[in-house]
Design a protein around this motif. Structure first.
Motif, short mmCIF file in Angstrom:
data_model
loop_
_atom_site.label_atom_id
_atom_site.label_comp_id
_atom_site.label_asym_id
_atom_site.label_seq_id
_atom_site.Cartn_x
_atom_site.Cartn_y
_atom_site.Cartn_z
N ASN A 36 2.56 -6.56 8.73
CA ASN A 36 3.17 -5.81 7.78
C ASN A 36 2.50 -5.84 6.85
OD1 ASN A 36 5.85 -5.39 8.19
ND2 ASN A 36 5.64 -7.56 8.37
N TYR A 37 0.65 -6.69 6.49
CA TYR A 37 -0.36 -6.80 5.55
C TYR A 37 -1.24 -5.18 6.31
CZ TYR A 37 -5.13 -7.26 4.42
OH TYR A 37 -6.25 -7.08 3.66
N THR A 38 -1.16 -5.11 7.71
CA THR A 38 -1.87 -4.71 7.97
C THR A 38 -1.17 -2.48 7.73
OG1 THR A 38 -3.39 -5.25 9.48
CG2 THR A 38 -2.43 -3.46 10.19
N ALA A 39 -0.03 -2.97 7.48
CA ALA A 39 1.13 -1.44 7.90
C ALA A 39 0.61 -1.12 6.66
CB ALA A 39 2.86 -2.04 8.23
N VAL A 40 0.70 -1.47 5.34
CA VAL A 40 0.60 -1.01 4.41
C VAL A 40 -1.49 0.22 3.59
CG1 VAL A 40 0.15 -1.94 2.34
CG2 VAL A 40 2.44 -2.82 3.12
N TRP A 41 -1.81 -1.52 4.68
CA TRP A 41 -3.27 -0.16 5.01
C TRP A 41 -2.88 0.55 5.59
CZ3 TRP A 41 -7.77 -1.01 2.27
CH2 TRP A 41 -8.09 -1.76 1.73
N LEU A 42 -2.49 0.63 6.19
CA LEU A 42 -2.79 1.60 7.67
C LEU A 42 -1.60 2.87 6.70
CD1 LEU A 42 -2.44 2.87 10.23
CD2 LEU A 42 -0.36 1.89 10.89
N LEU A 43 -0.76 2.73 5.82
CA LEU A 43 0.26 3.71 5.04
C LEU A 43 -0.99 4.29 4.24
CD1 LEU A 43 2.17 5.00 4.63
CD2 LEU A 43 2.54 3.24 2.59
N ALA A 44 -1.74 3.57 3.46
CA ALA A 44 -2.91 4.07 3.02
C ALA A 44 -3.95 4.91 3.30
CB ALA A 44 -3.54 2.86 1.92
N GLY A 45 -4.00 4.72 4.69
CA GLY A 45 -5.24 5.04 5.18
C GLY A 45 -5.22 6.33 5.68
N ALA A 46 -3.20 6.47 6.09
CA ALA A 46 -2.79 7.82 6.54
C ALA A 46 -2.38 8.54 5.31
CB ALA A 46 -1.90 7.64 7.11
N MET A 47 -2.16 8.03 3.71
CA MET A 47 -2.23 8.58 2.87
C MET A 47 -3.39 9.19 2.08
SD MET A 47 -0.02 6.68 -0.11
CE MET A 47 1.98 6.67 0.44
N LYS A 48 -4.75 8.86 2.94
CA LYS A 48 -5.99 10.06 2.27
C LYS A 48 -6.78 10.30 3.61
CE LYS A 48 -9.53 7.13 1.24
NZ LYS A 48 -11.13 5.78 0.71
N ALA A 49 -5.98 10.19 4.71
CA ALA A 49 -7.08 11.27 5.31
C ALA A 49 -5.53 12.55 5.48
CB ALA A 49 -6.44 10.54 6.62
N SER A 50 -4.71 12.17 4.96
CA SER A 50 -3.87 13.34 5.01
C SER A 50 -4.50 14.02 3.69
CB SER A 50 -1.99 13.06 5.04
OG SER A 50 -1.77 12.41 3.56
N GLY A 51 -4.28 13.48 2.81
CA GLY A 51 -4.38 14.39 1.61
C GLY A 51 -3.54 14.11 0.49
N SER A 52 -2.02 13.47 0.37
CA SER A 52 -1.48 13.87 0.40
C SER A 52 -0.19 12.15 0.23
CB SER A 52 0.16 13.97 1.27
OG SER A 52 0.86 14.43 0.24
N VAL A 53 0.13 11.88 -0.97
CA VAL A 53 0.65 10.30 -0.82
C VAL A 53 2.68 10.59 -1.04
CG1 VAL A 53 -0.81 9.19 -2.52
CG2 VAL A 53 1.07 10.62 -3.96
N THR A 54 2.90 11.74 -1.04
CA THR A 54 4.08 12.21 -0.92
C THR A 54 4.54 12.76 0.06
OG1 THR A 54 3.64 14.28 -2.22
CG2 THR A 54 3.98 12.08 -3.40
N ASP A 55 3.72 13.88 0.96
CA ASP A 55 4.35 14.31 2.12
C ASP A 55 4.80 13.13 3.23
OD1 ASP A 55 4.57 16.43 4.12
OD2 ASP A 55 3.02 17.71 3.25
N GLN A 104 -9.24 -2.62 -4.98
CA GLN A 104 -10.67 -2.00 -4.75
C GLN A 104 -10.15 -0.31 -4.55
OE1 GLN A 104 -11.20 -1.60 0.26
NE2 GLN A 104 -10.39 0.20 -0.09
N GLY A 105 -9.42 0.68 -5.22
CA GLY A 105 -9.19 1.60 -5.91
C GLY A 105 -8.81 3.00 -4.50
N LEU A 106 -7.65 3.42 -4.87
CA LEU A 106 -7.44 4.75 -3.66
C LEU A 106 -7.71 6.20 -3.94
CD1 LEU A 106 -5.79 4.74 -1.18
CD2 LEU A 106 -3.63 4.60 -2.01
N GLU A 107 -7.63 6.49 -3.45
CA GLU A 107 -8.24 7.64 -4.22
C GLU A 107 -7.88 8.60 -3.00
OE1 GLU A 107 -12.12 10.47 -5.56
OE2 GLU A 107 -12.03 8.73 -6.02
N VAL A 108 -7.06 9.61 -3.25
CA VAL A 108 -6.52 10.21 -2.43
C VAL A 108 -6.41 12.17 -2.84
CG1 VAL A 108 -4.42 11.92 -0.96
CG2 VAL A 108 -4.80 8.79 -1.25
N ALA A 109 -7.02 12.78 -1.96
CA ALA A 109 -8.16 14.52 -2.18
C ALA A 109 -8.28 14.65 -3.92
CB ALA A 109 -6.48 14.82 -2.56
N GLY A 110 -9.17 13.65 -4.19
CA GLY A 110 -9.89 13.37 -5.66
C GLY A 110 -9.10 12.87 -6.83
#
Length: 387
Positions: free
Chosen positions: A312-331, A63-69
């Motif tokens: 655990n499938y949902t947990a990874v989707w949740l993690l990806a969504g939280a990365m997008k919402a937070s604007g960070s993949v490391t924080d 699908q593609g994961l875009e975080v903070a552009g």
């Protein structure tokens, strides 16, 4: 067209192609850690967790994961800890230092508790697949507890087993931390309801390949009900051998073991007659659950997904969504703060267990689903009917 012109034209075309190729593959890779049992008695359990994670990663990357552009690709780094918390701690150090993982998923309480010693200091998010209350009760600010707390099952399990079979119970559960946590809650609940514990005989579900000795010892105490549980395969073997030794009573099965997986060892639901445990995902008739089962079986032909897979499938989707919402993949702190928002925005297709949110302590919120085996078939029962 001269040879020189042709060569210049080819060179320009190649450069343009490389530019487009570079753009297409400009995604940065974010590595998600996994430390769980991939060998030993709980290997199937660990594989289920890992397969659920991998299915989510495949779908997210497609699908593609875009975080903070910026575009990112997810990748799982999996390490075997043999269900040993000491190994989990070693694996976590390697995952953080070598692979820079901002999050590590651990599918057992012992390993999760081991990582909570320093995950805040090392600034990574612990994704804990265990339903023990202690995981969130400790106040760790960088923890997500993936399944709901198991305490919601206890009153229903006590009432069903005691009403149907009697008040004498034998504890023949696993000797690992998760089973001990269940016992610490279930035993006083059973006794408060007027029941009696006739024997406590925990067994090594993760190492033993035969339980006749331990089961015989438990049955010698003349129980009406057996309290059992660990990974699905050894739990199924305990049931099989208890029936072979003449046990006619019921089983209370802790939520780590899945009845549909146990039937691969027991030879069907017949030996599980009278059992109470969690509703197998394959028996969940809601459209989102059935849709997930279909997608999983397309990716893994011949396999039947359990709730370990789906949660655990949902947990990874949740993690990806939280990365997008937070604007960070490391924080990790920002990602943790965005988990509840991400949970509420999950697509039903990515949330077959219908998680409703994440509380302030990092625990997921959801309705637990319970089932019993009657006349060789699984039947869902409402928790409210057993209170």
């Amino acid at each position: 067209m001269t040879v020189t012109f042709k060569l210049k034209h080819l060179a320009a075309t190649a450069a343009l192609g490389l530019a487009f190729t570079g753009s297409a593959f400009a995604q940065e890779v974010v590595k998600i850690g996994f430390s769980g049992p991939l060998s030993g008695g709980a290997a199937l359990y660990g594989k289920n967790v890992l397969d659920g994670m991998q299915l989510a990663v495949n779908e997210i990357n497609a699908q593609g994961l875009e975080v903070a552009g910026k575009k990112y690709k997810l990748e799982i780094v999996s390490l075997d800890d043999k269900y040993n918390p000491s190994e989990t701690a070693i694996n976590a150090q390697r995952l953080v230092q070598q692979y820079k993982t901002p999050a590590i998923l651990v599918p057992h309480s012992g390993g999760s508790l081991a990582l909570q010693v320093n995950n805040e200091q090392n600034k990574y998010l612990l994704l804990s697949y265990t339903s023990v209350p202690q995981i969130t009760a400790r106040g760790n600010k960088l923890t997500l507890r993936i399944p709901p707390e198991f305490t919601s099952y206890v009153p229903a399990f006590v009432k069903h087993a005691m009403t149907k079979y009697g008040k004498n119970i034998a504890f023949a559960h696993g000797d690992h931390d998760y089973a001990k946590a269940w016992t610490a809650v279930f035993k006083p609940a059973w006794e408060a309801a007027g029941g009696k514990v006739v024997i406590e005989n925990p067994m090594s579900y993760n190492r033993a390949a035969d339980f006749y000795s331990g089961v015989s010892r438990a049955l010698a105490a003349k129980p009406d009900v057996m309290f059992i549980g660990g990974a699905s395969e050894p739990t199924g073997l305990v049931v099989k051998q208890a029936r072979e030794l003449g046990f006619k009573g019921g089983f209370v099965i802790i939520d780590q073991a899945k009845m549909d997986e146990m039937t691969k060892v027991t030879g069907g639901y017949g030996p599980l007659e009278g059992s109470i445990g969690v509703l197998p995902l394959i028996e969940d008739k809601t459209p989102d659950a059935q849709n997930f089962v279909t997608r999983f079986q397309k990716a893994y032909p011949g396999r039947v997904p359990s709730s370990e897979v789906s949660l655990n499938y949902t947990a990874v989707w949740l993690l990806a969504g939280a990365m997008k919402a937070s604007g960070s993949v490391t924080d990790a702190t920002a990602i943790r703060a965005s988990l509840d928002k991400a949970a509420k925005e999950l697509s039903p297709a990515h949330n077959p267990n219908t998680l409703d949110g994440v509380d302030d302590k990092g625990g997921t919120l959801a309705d637990t689903r319970v089932a019993v085996v009657e006349n060789g078939k699984v039947r869902e029962i409402k928790l409210s009917a057993l209170k």
